[in-house]
Write a protein that holds these residues in place. Structure first.
Motif, PDB file in Angstrom:
ATOM      1  N   ASP A  48      -0.740  49.029 -61.523  1.00  0.00           N
ATOM      2  CA  ASP A  48      -1.633  47.791 -61.137  1.00  0.00           C
ATOM      3  C   ASP A  48      -3.030  48.245 -61.328  1.00  0.00           C
ATOM      4  OD1 ASP A  48       0.688  46.394 -60.419  1.00  0.00           O
ATOM      5  OD2 ASP A  48       0.774  47.630 -58.479  1.00  0.00           O
ATOM      6  N   ASN A  49      -3.258  48.369 -62.563  1.00  0.00           N
ATOM      7  CA  ASN A  49      -4.834  48.610 -63.098  1.00  0.00           C
ATOM      8  C   ASN A  49      -5.610  47.417 -63.054  1.00  0.00           C
ATOM      9  OD1 ASN A  49      -4.300  51.387 -62.807  1.00  0.00           O
ATOM     10  ND2 ASN A  49      -3.569  51.337 -65.285  1.00  0.00           N
ATOM     11  N   MET A  50      -6.780  47.042 -62.202  1.00  0.00           N
ATOM     12  CA  MET A  50      -7.298  45.648 -62.191  1.00  0.00           C
ATOM     13  C   MET A  50      -8.667  46.149 -62.158  1.00  0.00           C
ATOM     14  SD  MET A  50      -6.763  42.370 -62.800  1.00  0.00           S
ATOM     15  CE  MET A  50      -5.096  42.262 -62.635  1.00  0.00           C
ATOM     16  N   VAL A  51      -9.785  45.433 -63.014  1.00  0.00           N
ATOM     17  CA  VAL A  51     -10.823  45.637 -63.028  1.00  0.00           C
ATOM     18  C   VAL A  51     -11.678  44.331 -62.523  1.00  0.00           C
ATOM     19  CG1 VAL A  51     -13.043  46.235 -64.399  1.00  0.00           C
ATOM     20  CG2 VAL A  51     -10.885  47.473 -64.484  1.00  0.00           C
ATOM     21  N   HIS A  52     -12.404  44.138 -61.946  1.00  0.00           N
ATOM     22  CA  HIS A  52     -13.054  42.918 -61.482  1.00  0.00           C
ATOM     23  C   HIS A  52     -14.496  43.007 -61.638  1.00  0.00           C
ATOM     24  CE1 HIS A  52      -9.299  41.772 -59.332  1.00  0.00           C
ATOM     25  NE2 HIS A  52      -9.406  43.010 -58.702  1.00  0.00           N
ATOM     26  N   ILE A  53     -15.225  42.159 -62.432  1.00  0.00           N
ATOM     27  CA  ILE A  53     -16.368  42.145 -62.510  1.00  0.00           C
ATOM     28  C   ILE A  53     -17.183  40.792 -62.474  1.00  0.00           C
ATOM     29  CG2 ILE A  53     -16.226  44.027 -64.256  1.00  0.00           C
ATOM     30  CD1 ILE A  53     -16.560  42.232 -66.673  1.00  0.00           C
ATOM     31  N   VAL A  54     -18.459  41.226 -62.148  1.00  0.00           N
ATOM     32  CA  VAL A  54     -19.563  40.004 -62.278  1.00  0.00           C
ATOM     33  C   VAL A  54     -20.354  39.920 -63.287  1.00  0.00           C
ATOM     34  CG1 VAL A  54     -21.259  38.647 -60.991  1.00  0.00           C
ATOM     35  CG2 VAL A  54     -18.786  39.134 -59.675  1.00  0.00           C
ATOM     36  N   PRO A  55     -20.012  39.483 -64.590  1.00  0.00           N
ATOM     37  CA  PRO A  55     -21.072  39.844 -65.358  1.00  0.00           C
ATOM     38  C   PRO A  55     -22.074  38.893 -65.460  1.00  0.00           C
ATOM     39  CG  PRO A  55     -19.394  38.608 -66.430  1.00  0.00           C
ATOM     40  CD  PRO A  55     -18.940  38.803 -64.871  1.00  0.00           C
ATOM     41  N   ASP A  56     -23.166  39.210 -65.965  1.00  0.00           N
ATOM     42  CA  ASP A  56     -24.479  38.254 -66.123  1.00  0.00           C
ATOM     43  C   ASP A  56     -24.307  37.085 -67.000  1.00  0.00           C
ATOM     44  OD1 ASP A  56     -24.910  39.671 -68.605  1.00  0.00           O
ATOM     45  OD2 ASP A  56     -27.064  39.863 -68.411  1.00  0.00           O
ATOM     46  N   GLN A  57     -23.388  37.199 -67.917  1.00  0.00           N
ATOM     47  CA  GLN A  57     -23.106  36.166 -68.809  1.00  0.00           C
ATOM     48  C   GLN A  57     -21.588  35.853 -68.961  1.00  0.00           C
ATOM     49  OE1 GLN A  57     -25.341  36.391 -72.731  1.00  0.00           O
ATOM     50  NE2 GLN A  57     -25.686  38.244 -71.916  1.00  0.00           N
ATOM     51  N   PRO A  58     -21.026  35.287 -67.757  1.00  0.00           N
ATOM     52  CA  PRO A  58     -19.657  35.239 -67.761  1.00  0.00           C
ATOM     53  C   PRO A  58     -18.889  34.468 -68.490  1.00  0.00           C
ATOM     54  CG  PRO A  58     -20.585  34.011 -65.989  1.00  0.00           C
ATOM     55  CD  PRO A  58     -21.780  34.688 -66.602  1.00  0.00           C
ATOM     56  N   LYS A  59     -19.277  33.507 -69.234  1.00  0.00           N
ATOM     57  CA  LYS A  59     -18.532  32.618 -70.258  1.00  0.00           C
ATOM     58  C   LYS A  59     -18.670  33.348 -71.715  1.00  0.00           C
ATOM     59  CE  LYS A  59     -19.836  28.104 -68.378  1.00  0.00           C
ATOM     60  NZ  LYS A  59     -20.792  26.883 -68.670  1.00  0.00           N
ATOM     61  N   LYS A  60     -19.698  34.114 -71.974  1.00  0.00           N
ATOM     62  CA  LYS A  60     -19.903  34.987 -73.149  1.00  0.00           C
ATOM     63  C   LYS A  60     -18.909  36.196 -72.792  1.00  0.00           C
ATOM     64  CE  LYS A  60     -22.902  37.739 -76.089  1.00  0.00           C
ATOM     65  NZ  LYS A  60     -24.192  38.006 -76.132  1.00  0.00           N
ATOM     66  N   ALA A  61     -18.882  36.836 -71.716  1.00  0.00           N
ATOM     67  CA  ALA A  61     -17.913  37.896 -71.397  1.00  0.00           C
ATOM     68  C   ALA A  61     -16.629  37.568 -71.528  1.00  0.00           C
ATOM     69  CB  ALA A  61     -18.159  38.635 -70.049  1.00  0.00           C
ATOM     70  N   GLN A  62     -15.976  36.404 -71.081  1.00  0.00           N
ATOM     71  CA  GLN A  62     -14.819  35.867 -70.939  1.00  0.00           C
ATOM     72  C   GLN A  62     -14.331  35.721 -72.572  1.00  0.00           C
ATOM     73  OE1 GLN A  62     -13.936  32.264 -68.855  1.00  0.00           O
ATOM     74  NE2 GLN A  62     -11.607  32.574 -69.304  1.00  0.00           N
ATOM     75  N   TYR A  63     -15.144  34.908 -73.219  1.00  0.00           N
ATOM     76  CA  TYR A  63     -14.827  34.752 -74.699  1.00  0.00           C
ATOM     77  C   TYR A  63     -14.606  35.823 -75.386  1.00  0.00           C
ATOM     78  CZ  TYR A  63     -15.025  33.358 -79.365  1.00  0.00           C
ATOM     79  OH  TYR A  63     -14.763  33.352 -80.867  1.00  0.00           O
ATOM     80  N   LEU A  64     -15.580  37.020 -75.125  1.00  0.00           N
ATOM     81  CA  LEU A  64     -15.586  38.256 -75.820  1.00  0.00           C
ATOM     82  C   LEU A  64     -14.223  39.041 -75.525  1.00  0.00           C
ATOM     83  CD1 LEU A  64     -16.992  40.393 -77.680  1.00  0.00           C
ATOM     84  CD2 LEU A  64     -18.193  41.128 -75.585  1.00  0.00           C
ATOM     85  N   LEU A  65     -13.883  39.135 -74.133  1.00  0.00           N
ATOM     86  CA  LEU A  65     -13.088  39.938 -73.754  1.00  0.00           C
ATOM     87  C   LEU A  65     -11.506  39.497 -74.408  1.00  0.00           C
ATOM     88  CD1 LEU A  65     -14.067  40.710 -70.012  1.00  0.00           C
ATOM     89  CD2 LEU A  65     -13.885  42.237 -72.069  1.00  0.00           C
ATOM     90  N   SER A  66     -11.651  38.060 -73.922  1.00  0.00           N
ATOM     91  CA  SER A  66     -10.227  37.347 -74.384  1.00  0.00           C
ATOM     92  C   SER A  66     -10.016  37.392 -76.173  1.00  0.00           C
ATOM     93  CB  SER A  66     -10.318  35.831 -74.266  1.00  0.00           C
ATOM     94  OG  SER A  66     -10.277  35.760 -72.795  1.00  0.00           O
ATOM     95  N   SER A  67     -11.018  37.414 -76.877  1.00  0.00           N
ATOM     96  CA  SER A  67     -10.797  37.662 -78.367  1.00  0.00           C
ATOM     97  C   SER A  67     -10.772  38.820 -78.648  1.00  0.00           C
ATOM     98  CB  SER A  67     -12.163  36.729 -79.060  1.00  0.00           C
ATOM     99  OG  SER A  67     -13.450  37.699 -78.660  1.00  0.00           O
ATOM    100  N   ASN A  68     -11.006  39.742 -77.822  1.00  0.00           N
ATOM    101  CA  ASN A  68     -10.589  41.320 -78.241  1.00  0.00           C
ATOM    102  C   ASN A  68      -9.128  41.683 -77.679  1.00  0.00           C
ATOM    103  OD1 ASN A  68     -12.781  42.823 -79.804  1.00  0.00           O
ATOM    104  ND2 ASN A  68     -13.833  41.322 -78.694  1.00  0.00           N
ATOM    105  N   GLY A  69      -8.451  40.692 -77.163  1.00  0.00           N
ATOM    106  CA  GLY A  69      -6.925  41.059 -76.659  1.00  0.00           C
ATOM    107  C   GLY A  69      -6.859  41.388 -75.186  1.00  0.00           C
ATOM    108  N   TYR A  70      -7.841  41.348 -74.342  1.00  0.00           N
ATOM    109  CA  TYR A  70      -7.887  41.448 -72.941  1.00  0.00           C
ATOM    110  C   TYR A  70      -7.240  40.261 -72.094  1.00  0.00           C
ATOM    111  CZ  TYR A  70     -10.666  45.682 -73.341  1.00  0.00           C
ATOM    112  OH  TYR A  70     -11.473  46.836 -73.757  1.00  0.00           O
ATOM    113  N   GLU A  71      -6.474  40.353 -71.344  1.00  0.00           N
ATOM    114  CA  GLU A  71      -6.021  39.135 -70.548  1.00  0.00           C
ATOM    115  C   GLU A  71      -7.026  39.183 -69.430  1.00  0.00           C
ATOM    116  OE1 GLU A  71      -2.735  38.237 -67.195  1.00  0.00           O
ATOM    117  OE2 GLU A  71      -2.167  39.650 -68.913  1.00  0.00           O
TER     118      GLU A  71
END
Length: 145
Positions: free
Chosen positions: A42-65
């Motif tokens: 159950d490894n879960m990281v919760h973040i509040v990035p300064d650019q959430p839309k960009k971060a979500q797209y970047l992470l998703s496009s690099n295989g992160y759920e």
């Protein structure tokens, strides 16, 4: 009044959190708040990035759920018992606190805490009645929406 939190599931391989941080940092995304539970499967990281839309797209496009959720950021008095000023109005209003963690660094004179609650609107109302400063996502704060 709400900000976006990204939750990322990681496997238990050494270096996974480092890779996550490097990926975001290389793209100029700053992690403003972070909470991690690394416990077996159950490894879960919760973040509040300064650019959430960009971060979500970047992470998703690099295989992160990536799971997004809305949270609130509140200014918290920075002295012994200061968190009580935030917790008491929520308790009185019957709001369940699901999680809370601090923002990294100082952006105001006081500490800032990220709150996940079971009823955002009721929590915002309860905190406002007690004059608790609820921060809005804005570039000057270091967080976009």
């Amino acid at each position: 009044m709400v900000i976006t939190q990204l939750s990322i599931s990681l496997d238990d391989t050494p270096g996974k959190t480092c890779a996550l941080s490097e990926l975001l940092g290389d793209e100029g995304i700053n992690i403003r708040a972070l909470s991690a539970v690394m416990h077996g499967e159950d490894n879960m990281v919760h973040i509040v990035p300064d650019q959430p839309k960009k971060a979500q797209y970047l992470l998703s496009s690099n295989g992160y759920e990536v799971i997004t959720s809305e949270v609130i950021a509140v200014e918290t008095p920075d002295h012994p018992g200061g968190i009580t000023a935030v917790m008491r109005p929520l308790a009185r209003a019957g709001i369940r606190i699901r999680f809370f963690y601090p923002m990294i660094g100082r952006i105001l004179d006081n500490a800032v805490m990220i709150l996940g609650v079971d009823n955002l609107d009721a929590a915002i109302d309860a905190l406002k009645k007690e004059y608790i400063n609820i921060l809005e996502a804005r570039p000057g704060l270091g967080i976009e929406q």
